[in-house]
Scaffold this active site. Structure first.
Site, PDB file in Angstrom:
ATOM      1  N   CYS A  69      70.541 101.183  50.832  1.00 46.19           N
ATOM      2  CA  CYS A  69      70.461 102.294  51.762  1.00 46.19           C
ATOM      3  C   CYS A  69      69.388 103.260  51.273  1.00 46.19           C
ATOM      4  O   CYS A  69      69.229 103.471  50.070  1.00 46.19           O
ATOM      5  CB  CYS A  69      71.820 103.002  51.822  1.00 46.19           C
ATOM      6  SG  CYS A  69      71.795 104.499  52.815  1.00 46.19           S
TER       7      CYS A  69
ATOM      8  N   CYS B 278      75.218  93.569  51.355  1.00 47.57           N
ATOM      9  CA  CYS B 278      74.690  92.315  51.881  1.00 47.57           C
ATOM     10  C   CYS B 278      74.238  92.522  53.320  1.00 47.57           C
ATOM     11  O   CYS B 278      74.893  93.226  54.081  1.00 47.57           O
ATOM     12  CB  CYS B 278      75.771  91.234  51.923  1.00 47.57           C
ATOM     13  SG  CYS B 278      76.569  90.927  50.363  1.00 47.57           S
TER      14      CYS B 278
ATOM     15  N   CYS C  98      76.137  93.715  45.670  1.00 43.14           N
ATOM     16  CA  CYS C  98      76.721  94.363  46.831  1.00 43.14           C
ATOM     17  C   CYS C  98      77.908  95.233  46.424  1.00 43.14           C
ATOM     18  O   CYS C  98      78.785  94.789  45.689  1.00 43.14           O
ATOM     19  CB  CYS C  98      77.168  93.298  47.839  1.00 43.14           C
ATOM     20  SG  CYS C  98      78.013  93.975  49.267  1.00 43.14           S
TER      21      CYS C  98
ATOM     22  N   CYS D 239      66.814 100.894  65.821  1.00 45.25           N
ATOM     23  CA  CYS D 239      65.920  99.938  66.477  1.00 45.25           C
ATOM     24  C   CYS D 239      66.424  98.509  66.330  1.00 45.25           C
ATOM     25  O   CYS D 239      66.002  97.620  67.064  1.00 45.25           O
ATOM     26  CB  CYS D 239      64.518  99.989  65.874  1.00 45.25           C
ATOM     27  SG  CYS D 239      63.685 101.551  66.068  1.00 45.25           S
TER      28      CYS D 239
ATOM     29  N   CYS E  82      58.758 103.560  63.840  1.00 47.52           N
ATOM     30  CA  CYS E  82      59.673 104.103  64.841  1.00 47.52           C
ATOM     31  C   CYS E  82      59.899 105.575  64.536  1.00 47.52           C
ATOM     32  O   CYS E  82      59.651 106.049  63.428  1.00 47.52           O
ATOM     33  CB  CYS E  82      60.998 103.332  64.835  1.00 47.52           C
ATOM     34  SG  CYS E  82      62.011 103.654  63.378  1.00 47.52           S
TER      35      CYS E  82
ATOM     36  N   HIS F 171      11.877  55.604  45.011  1.00 48.27           N
ATOM     37  CA  HIS F 171      12.211  56.722  45.897  1.00 48.27           C
ATOM     38  C   HIS F 171      13.692  57.031  45.777  1.00 48.27           C
ATOM     39  O   HIS F 171      14.517  56.122  45.713  1.00 48.27           O
ATOM     40  CB  HIS F 171      11.845  56.323  47.339  1.00 48.27           C
ATOM     41  CG  HIS F 171      12.149  57.398  48.332  1.00 48.27           C
ATOM     42  ND1 HIS F 171      11.630  58.671  48.231  1.00 48.27           N
ATOM     43  CD2 HIS F 171      12.930  57.387  49.442  1.00 48.27           C
ATOM     44  CE1 HIS F 171      12.080  59.398  49.250  1.00 48.27           C
ATOM     45  NE2 HIS F 171      12.866  58.638  49.995  1.00 48.27           N
TER      46      HIS F 171
ATOM     47  N   HIS G 127      77.512  93.907  55.395  1.00 49.16           N
ATOM     48  CA  HIS G 127      78.106  95.003  54.629  1.00 49.16           C
ATOM     49  C   HIS G 127      77.253  96.254  54.726  1.00 49.16           C
ATOM     50  O   HIS G 127      77.748  97.375  54.778  1.00 49.16           O
ATOM     51  CB  HIS G 127      78.302  94.595  53.163  1.00 49.16           C
ATOM     52  CG  HIS G 127      79.309  93.501  53.023  1.00 49.16           C
ATOM     53  ND1 HIS G 127      79.357  92.643  51.961  1.00 49.16           N
ATOM     54  CD2 HIS G 127      80.330  93.120  53.842  1.00 49.16           C
ATOM     55  CE1 HIS G 127      80.347  91.780  52.127  1.00 49.16           C
ATOM     56  NE2 HIS G 127      80.953  92.052  53.260  1.00 49.16           N
TER      57      HIS G 127
ATOM     58  N   CYS H 135      81.145  93.427  48.040  1.00 48.51           N
ATOM     59  CA  CYS H 135      81.693  92.131  47.646  1.00 48.51           C
ATOM     60  C   CYS H 135      81.155  91.634  46.315  1.00 48.51           C
ATOM     61  O   CYS H 135      81.566  90.603  45.823  1.00 48.51           O
ATOM     62  CB  CYS H 135      81.422  91.075  48.723  1.00 48.51           C
ATOM     63  SG  CYS H 135      79.673  90.654  48.831  1.00 48.51           S
TER      64      CYS H 135
ATOM     65  N   CYS I 129      65.502  99.503  60.354  1.00 47.15           N
ATOM     66  CA  CYS I 129      66.057 100.649  61.076  1.00 47.15           C
ATOM     67  C   CYS I 129      67.240 100.162  61.913  1.00 47.15           C
ATOM     68  O   CYS I 129      67.086  99.296  62.768  1.00 47.15           O
ATOM     69  CB  CYS I 129      64.998 101.274  61.985  1.00 47.15           C
ATOM     70  SG  CYS I 129      65.675 102.533  63.083  1.00 47.15           S
TER      71      CYS I 129
ATOM     72  N   CYS J  84      11.325  63.884  45.546  1.00 51.00           N
ATOM     73  CA  CYS J  84      12.621  63.407  46.041  1.00 51.00           C
ATOM     74  C   CYS J  84      13.673  63.419  44.941  1.00 51.00           C
ATOM     75  O   CYS J  84      14.869  63.520  45.230  1.00 51.00           O
ATOM     76  CB  CYS J  84      12.503  62.003  46.640  1.00 51.00           C
ATOM     77  SG  CYS J  84      11.714  60.826  45.547  1.00 51.00           S
TER      78      CYS J  84
END
Lengths: 524, 95
Positions: A59, A67, A46, A98, A6, A478, A72, A49, A95, A182
């Protein structure tokens, strides 16, 4: 969900972004070193929390973990206008504009490289139960196949495609009899229908190191190409015959030979010619013929344990020998078959009921693994007693091969007579080798008569995939074979003539060489 | 944080630090492929994609749809084996 990424990543792709992204992958997604793992363990929680589950995301613009499930990270994205985050479990880039995961080519490339690096550091050799067994054995982790530029080119230049459906006969091809050959044809049929061998040759795994044109492995490779070419006319294996005569002189000539002898000779020559393909863990070539890791050894070699117990001091002397096949004595030969010595239990094994008069493969195996009293004329020097004592000897399976070949000894060449034993021996489609293992014998000796059925241990289960039969007498006979295609379709191979066969045909046949394949493959 | 979640966090830390978490993930991946779970989930994903339309479906849609089914379909034997592995690991590295 555009594969082109994007436009919102453009704000991120500035300055030293590539290096920053790599650091995030190395530290928080795929931690390869002990140090990064420690850091990941402590800091990947997190920031709101404190939980470590809930699909933690980081990030991309600042140091913040949140979370996903509890939204979060979404809050952080909104407040700080940081629109990109990375999933710490799988490395995907999300993203927030998006509102979906995006696939930017540059970022994907970095992700792939970092993942590979981490795997290498951890030394994870991946176990994957499929025909990719060979690929993974060389130490690479399983990834889905994506064609290279060269492969795409080849595919474009060769537009003909073959579709494999449940009823297609690809891989089936007759073999012309070149004069009592054979015995060779039936073994070739069995080998070309050994799945692991087929996969090895069709994926071009043989790297020839022989200078001359007499490499049998190369010829096998050619043979597989012929069998899977889609040609329906029978193949004329004159080159193979010539190579066999060259490398196994005792089989040369136009008289009928023993198929079992041919099998062993062929495996031996293939094993010797595989030198170029044996690579051990350090990437060095293996020079030791006793610890070979060639494809033949990987598939066919098992370990047979022989325990000799002194009857006086009960000390046990154990040796383990490699084997490619198990030769089983039959009732009707000069050596007595019944009764079983102490140690043999009369329970039903492998679902075969013991009908009076009908011998089963399991009976033969039980006889093979029973303790045998070596008579007073064959005393063994005991290491414990330091003198010659009477002893018992017992054979069990220490290591099972991936393909187990059972040879029913139908041809008797004793001093008194030469004859063929035609006693019917019934053999099963599915075979469990557990009762014949060295480990099973040990638990029986320790008093554990009732072995708990370990559902997760499928190591010893085998499926029949080829049967070689001999019709006629010792003087003139055979060979034909039955081979299995597509899990439950069977075909009879009589030199150049291939016909469909029923499972009943296969199981009612006399049986001379029985080929079983392990049902489940595992890594060591 | 409750006592249970604190315990979970500690166990997770230990597993991650010693690299055991990665090994367990690989084991789980292999077991779930072996028993056909992965193929079942793949098929279910395809259905969801057909339903929602290829152009508009998001990863989130798939996660929401297959998470409950995926959790329910994990065979007990796999759960048992992993629990056993984790217990064994903790017993080995008890502080």
């Amino acid at each position: 969900m555009s594969p082109a990424g994007c436009s919102h990543v453009n704000g991120y792709k500035v300055d030293n972004w590539k290096q920053n992204l790599r650091v995030i992958y190395q530290c928080f997604v795929w931690s390869g070193t002990a140090e990064t793992r420690r850091r990941k363990a402590k800091s990947c929680i997190c920031h709101m929390c404190g939980a470590h589950l809930n699909r933690l995301h980081s990030c991309l613009y600042c140091v913040f973990f949140g979370c996903f499930t509890k939204k979060h990270i979404h809050e952080h994205a909104k407040n700080k206008r940081h629109n990109l985050a990375i999933d710490l479990l799988y490395g995907g880039i999300y993203c927030f504009v998006c509102q979906d995961y995006i696939y930017d080519k540059d970022m994907e490339q970095i992700a792939k490289e970092e993942q590979r690096k981490a795997w290498k550091l951890q030394g994870i050799s991946f176990c994957f139960l499929s025909e990719n067994l060979m690929l993974s054995k060389w130490g690479e982790k399983y990834t889905t196949w994506e064609p290279t530029k060269r492969e795409l080119e080849l595919l474009r230049h060769n537009p003909k495609r073959r579709k494999i459906t449940t009823n297609c006969t690809i891989g089936l091809r007759g073999l012309i009899n070149l004069g009592n050959t054979c015995f060779m044809n039936c073994i070739v049929q069995a080998l070309t229908h050994t799945p692991l061998l087929r996969d090895f040759f069709l994926s071009d795994r043989h790297k020839c190191e022989m200078q001359s044109n007499s490499c049998l492995v190369c010829e096998m490779s050619q043979l597989f190409q012929e069998f899977y070419s889609g040609h329906r006319s029978p193949h004329i294996p004159f080159r193979l015959l010539h190579l066999v005569w060259t490398h196994a002189r005792h089989l040369a000539g136009y008289e009928q030979q023993d198929a079992h002898e041919f099998l062993i000779a062929a495996l031996d020559v293939l094993h010797r010619h595989c030198k170029g393909d044996t690579i051990n863990d350090n990437g060095k070539k293996a020079n030791n013929p006793n610890h070979c890791n060639c494809i033949i050894d990987q598939i066919f070699t098992g370990g047979l344990q022989s325990d000799v117990t002194c009857q006086v001091c009960h000390g046990v002397s154990t040796t383990i020998d490699p084997f490619w096949d198990i030769s089983l004595d039959l009732p009707g030969s000069s050596t007595p078959f019944w009764p079983l010595s102490p140690g043999g239990d009369g329970s039903t094994v492998n679902g075969e009921s013991h009908l009076s008069g009908s011998t089963t493969l399991t009976d033969c195996l039980r006889r093979f693994t029973r303790p045998e009293h070596l008579g007073s004329s064959a005393k063994i020097k005991c290491g414990g007693c330091h003198s010659y004592q009477e002893s018992t000897k017992q054979l069990t399976m220490k290591k099972l091969p991936i393909v187990a070949c059972f040879h029913l000894k139908r041809f008797e060449h004793s001093a008194k007579l030469r004859r063929k034993i035609t006693t019917y021996v019934s053999f099963p489609l599915e075979l469990d080798m557990t009762p014949f293992m060295a480990s099973s014998k040990e638990s029986r000796m320790n008093g554990q008569y009732q072995q708990t059925v370990d559902v997760l241990n499928n190591d010893n289960k085998y499926s029949l995939f080829a049967v070689v039969n001999h019709q006629g007498t010792l003087e003139s006979g055979h060979y034909t074979s039955f081979i299995r295609q597509h899990k439950d379709q069977w075909f009879k191979c009589d030199d150049a003539i291939i016909t469909k066969a029923s499972i009943k045909d296969v199981l009612d046949s006399e049986g001379y060489l029985l080929f079983y394949h392990k049902q489940f493959l595992e890594y060591e | 944080m409750s006592k249970e979640s604190r315990m979970r966090a500690t166990i997770n830390q230990k597993l991650t630090e010693m690299g055991e978490r990665e090994r367990l993930k690989e084991l789980l991946r292999a077991k779930l492929t072996e028993c056909g779970w992965k193929d079942q989930m793949k098929a279910h994903c395809k259905e969801v994609i057909k339903e929602k339309g290829f152009e508009h479906v998001t990863v989130e849609d798939l996660v929401v749809e297959i998470t409950p089914k995926g959790r329910a379909l994990v065979p007990d034997s796999v759960k048992k084996e992993l629990l056993h592995r984790i217990r064994a690991f903790l017993a080995q590295h008890a502080t």
